[in-house]
Design an enzyme around this catalytic site. Structure first.
Site, mmCIF file in Angstrom:
data_model
loop_
_atom_site.group_PDB
_atom_site.id
_atom_site.type_symbol
_atom_site.label_atom_id
_atom_site.label_comp_id
_atom_site.label_asym_id
_atom_site.label_seq_id
_atom_site.Cartn_x
_atom_site.Cartn_y
_atom_site.Cartn_z
ATOM 1 C CG ASN A 190 -5.147 1.502 4.451
ATOM 2 O OD1 ASN A 190 -5.561 1.186 5.558
ATOM 3 N ND2 ASN A 190 -5.651 2.520 3.767
ATOM 4 N NE ARG B 282 -7.675 3.735 -2.955
ATOM 5 C CZ ARG B 282 -7.065 4.682 -3.680
ATOM 6 N NH1 ARG B 282 -7.771 5.500 -4.419
ATOM 7 N NH2 ARG B 282 -5.739 4.781 -3.630
ATOM 8 C CB THR C 56 -3.385 -1.626 1.026
ATOM 9 O OG1 THR C 56 -3.339 -0.231 0.800
ATOM 10 C CG2 THR C 56 -2.318 -2.302 0.197
ATOM 11 C CG PHE C 57 -9.240 1.858 2.507
ATOM 12 C CD1 PHE C 57 -8.896 3.059 3.095
ATOM 13 C CD2 PHE C 57 -10.516 1.360 2.725
ATOM 14 C CE1 PHE C 57 -9.803 3.749 3.888
ATOM 15 C CE2 PHE C 57 -11.431 2.043 3.517
ATOM 16 C CZ PHE C 57 -11.068 3.243 4.102
ATOM 17 C CD GLU D 248 5.312 2.197 -0.527
ATOM 18 O OE1 GLU D 248 4.130 1.919 -0.799
ATOM 19 O OE2 GLU D 248 6.271 1.752 -1.180
ATOM 20 N N GLY D 249 1.220 4.598 0.876
ATOM 21 C CA GLY D 249 -0.036 5.030 1.501
ATOM 22 C C GLY D 249 -0.203 4.527 2.930
#
Ligand SMILES: Nc1nc2c(ncn2[C@@H]2O[C@H](COP(=O)(O)OP(=O)(O)OP(=O)(O)O)[C@@H](O)[C@H]2O)c(=O)[nH]1
Ligand SMILES: *[C@@H]1O[C@H](CO)[C@@H](O)[C@H](O)[C@H]1NC(C)=O
Length: 434
Positions: A47, A290, A384-385, A44-45
Site C-alpha cells: 500500500n 490490522r 497505509t492499507f 516497502e509494503g
C-alpha cells in the site's frame, strides 16, 4: 468524388480523431520516446508502493509538460509486483512477476500519464536493458544547513548498493525477478525534495538516456500532496475488473449491497466522475483490523479483539445494521474469537482458484473494495492499507464522518486521536509547473 464518399471520409476522419482523443488524450506528437522506470526498497509494503507510484506518475506528468524537456515523449514503466515486504516474501516467486493489470485497470491509469508494463517495455526496446540506474539516497550529512532546501547531487553511495557489475560490465541485481535484465550504468544520487526536482536533471541536465531507472523511489517526495493532481492520479488508479466483479458479487450475495442502491455508481471513465450527492453505502459497517506486526510495533494503539467487538457492536446499533465486514491480517484464532463476539460478522475468504488467480495483492484489494462500500468504516491507525480505503471512500463521495474513524485501544496509552480528514480536491489549485 461523390458527396457520399466525401461524407464517408470526413466521418472516418472524425471517428479517428475522436478515438485518438479518447484513448491518448495525454499523448504528444511523436517525440523522442523516453522511459522512466523505478523501484522501491524491498521492505516497502503493497500500500505504500501505491503511494510511491503516484509520486513517480506526477514526475512523468511534469516531464511531459516541461519546456526544458522539449517534447520528449516520457512513458512510465510499471515495476512488476513481487517480493514485497515479508508478508509476500514468505510465498517466494509464486507472488512475483505480477503485472499491474492483475490489480489495476492500466487503461484508466494511462488517462493520467502513459504507462506500460515491464514486459511491453522489453518488447519495445528489444532487450531487457536499462540505460541508467540511479540509486536514490539521502545526504550522508543529513540536513547540515539546518534549514530545509531542495537539492539533488550525484554522490558516493552511503550503503553498499545491492547491485553488482558482472564480467561483461553489466549491472546485475534484483530487477523484479527478470534475471536477464541489466543496467548499463549505475550511480548513487542524494536527494532531498520533491519529484519536480528531477525534471531538469532528467531533461538533459544530467542525462539524455532513453531509459532511466530510479531505485529507492520512496526517497522522492510528493509534489502537491493532497492537491488536484494528487487526486487525479489517485482516481486514475481504478482496480482491475475481475477484482471489482468478485467484490461486487460478495457484496450482493452476503451484504445486500449494490452500487445503484448504495449510490456508489462510478462512470466508465474516471474523468467523468463528480460528486453530485453523498454516497450511502451498503447496509453494513466495515473495519480494517490490522494485527501481525502492528501488535508489537504499534502496541499502544492496537485494540484487543474484545474491544474491537465492543466498539463495532455499538456502531452497528448506531447505524441500525446487523452486518459487519472485517478485513484483517489477523490469525484464524483471532478471527474466530471476533466472530464469536460479533455474530453478524462477515469476511471475504478467497477460493483456491481466486487465491492463485488474484494473488495476495488482489485479495487485499477485494477486502479494500468491500470495506470502501460500507455505510460506515473504521480503520487502523497509521496503516497505509486503511489509508487507501479512506481515499477510495473520498472518491466515491462518502460523508467524511463515515470514513475517518478508527477503533481506539482499550489501554490508557492511546490518545484516541481520529485520522486526519483528507479532503478530495476536484478543482485545480494554482499549480505552477516550470
Ligand atoms: N487481505 C488482507 N491483507 C491484509 C490486510 N491487512 C494487511 N494485509 C496484508 O498485509 C500487508 C500489510 O503490510 P505491509 O505490506 O508491511 O505494508 P502496507 O501494505 O504498506 O500496509 P501497512 O503495513 O498496513 O501500512 C498488506 O500488503 C496485505 O498483503 C487485510 O485486512 N486484508
Ligand atoms: C548533474 O550535474 C551536475 C553538474 O555536473 C552535478 O553537480 C550533479 O551532481 C549532477 N546530478 C545528478 C543527479 O547526476
Amino acid at each position: 468524388m461523390s458527396n457520399c464518399a466525401l461524407y464517408f471520409i470526413l466521418n472516418l476522419v472524425f471517428i479517428l480523431l475522436s478515438y485518438n482523443y479518447a484513448v491518448c488524450e495525454d499523448a504528444k506528437p511523436a517525440g523522442n520516446k523516453r522511459y522512466l522506470l523505478y523501484d522501491c526498497n524491498p521492505g516497502e509494503g503493497f500500500n505504500l508502493r501505491r503511494d510511491v507510484y503516484m509520486r513517480v506518475a506526477n514526475l512523468v506528468k511534469s516531464l511531459r509538460e516541461s519546456k526544458s524537456c522539449k517534447g520528449d515523449d516520457w512513458v512510465l514503466v510499471l515495476p512488476p509486483w513481487g517480493r514485497i515486504s515479508y508478508h509476500w516474501k514468505e510465498h517466494g516467486m509464486e507472488q512475483s512477476l505480477i503485472p499491474w493489470s492483475m490489480f489495476f485497470n492500466v487503461k484508466s491509469m494511462s488517462g493520467f500519464v502513459p504507462v506500460i508494463e515491464y514486459e511491453d517495455y522489453i518488447e519495445e526496446v528489444g532487450e531487457a536493458v536499462i540505460d541508467e540506474l540511479w540509486y536514490l539516497q539521502n545526504y550522508a550529512e543529513g540536513w547540515s544547513s539546518g534549514t530545509w532546501e531542495e537539492k539533488m547531487h550525484e554522490r558516493d553511495c552511503i550503503e553498499n548498493p545491492v547491485y553488482e557489475t558482472d564480467s561483461e560490465g553489466k549491472i546485475r541485481g534484483w530487477f523484479w525477478g527478470y534475471e536477464e535484465t541489466y543496467a548499463k550504468t549505475f550511480k548513487c544520487v542524494s536527494v532531498q525534495g520533491m519529484s519536480k526536482l528531477f525534471v531538469k536533471p532528467l531533461c538533459g541536465g544530467n542525462t539524455t538516456a532513453k531509459s532511466v531507472m530510479l531505485d529507492r523511489g520512496e526517497n522522492m517526495l510528493h509534489d502537491m500532496f493532497g492537491g488536484k493532481r494528487y487526486w487525479d492520479c489517485r482516481r486514475s488508479m481504478v482496480f482491475a475488473d475481475a477484482l471489482i466483479k468478485t467484490a461486487d458479487q460478495f457484496r450482493s450475495k452476503y451484504l445486500d449491497s449494490d452500487d445503484v442502491r448504495d449510490k456508489t455508481v462510478m462512470p466508465e471513465n474516471w474523468k467523468d466522475h463528480k460528486c453530485t450527492e453523498d454516497a450511502i453505502g451498503g447496509p453494513y459497517i466495515a473495519a480494517h483490523v490490522r494485527r501481525k506486526d502492528f501488535l508489537y510495533a504499534r502496541k499502544e494503539f492496537v485494540p484487543s479483539i474484545k474491544q474491537v467487538a465492543k466498539v463495532l457492536s455499538e456502531k452497528m446499533k448506531e447505524y441500525k445494521v446487523d452486518k459487519v465486514f472485517i478485513a484483517s491480517d489477523g490469525t484464524k484464532e483471532e478471527m474466530k474469537e471476533l466472530k464469536s463476539l460479533l455474530p453478524g460478522m462477515f469476511m471475504y475468504k478467497p477460493t483456491k482458484t481466486e487465491k492463485s488467480e488474484f494473488k495476495m495483492g488482489g485479495v487485499a484489494i477485494i477486502d479494500q473494495i468491500i470495506c470502501s462500500h460500507a455505510r460506515f468504516f473504521m480503520g487502523t491507525k497509521e496503516s497505509t492499507f486503511s489509508f487507501r480505503i479512506q481515499e477510495e471512500r473520498e472518491i466515491m463521495c462518502f460523508p467524511k464522518h463515515t470514513t475517518f474513524n478508527r477503533i481506539c485501544s482499550d489501554e490508557g496509552s492511546d490518545d484516541c486521536e481520529q485520522p486526519a480528514k483528507w479532503k478530495i480536491v476536484w478543482k485545480s489549485d494554482s499549480e505552477i509547473w516550470d
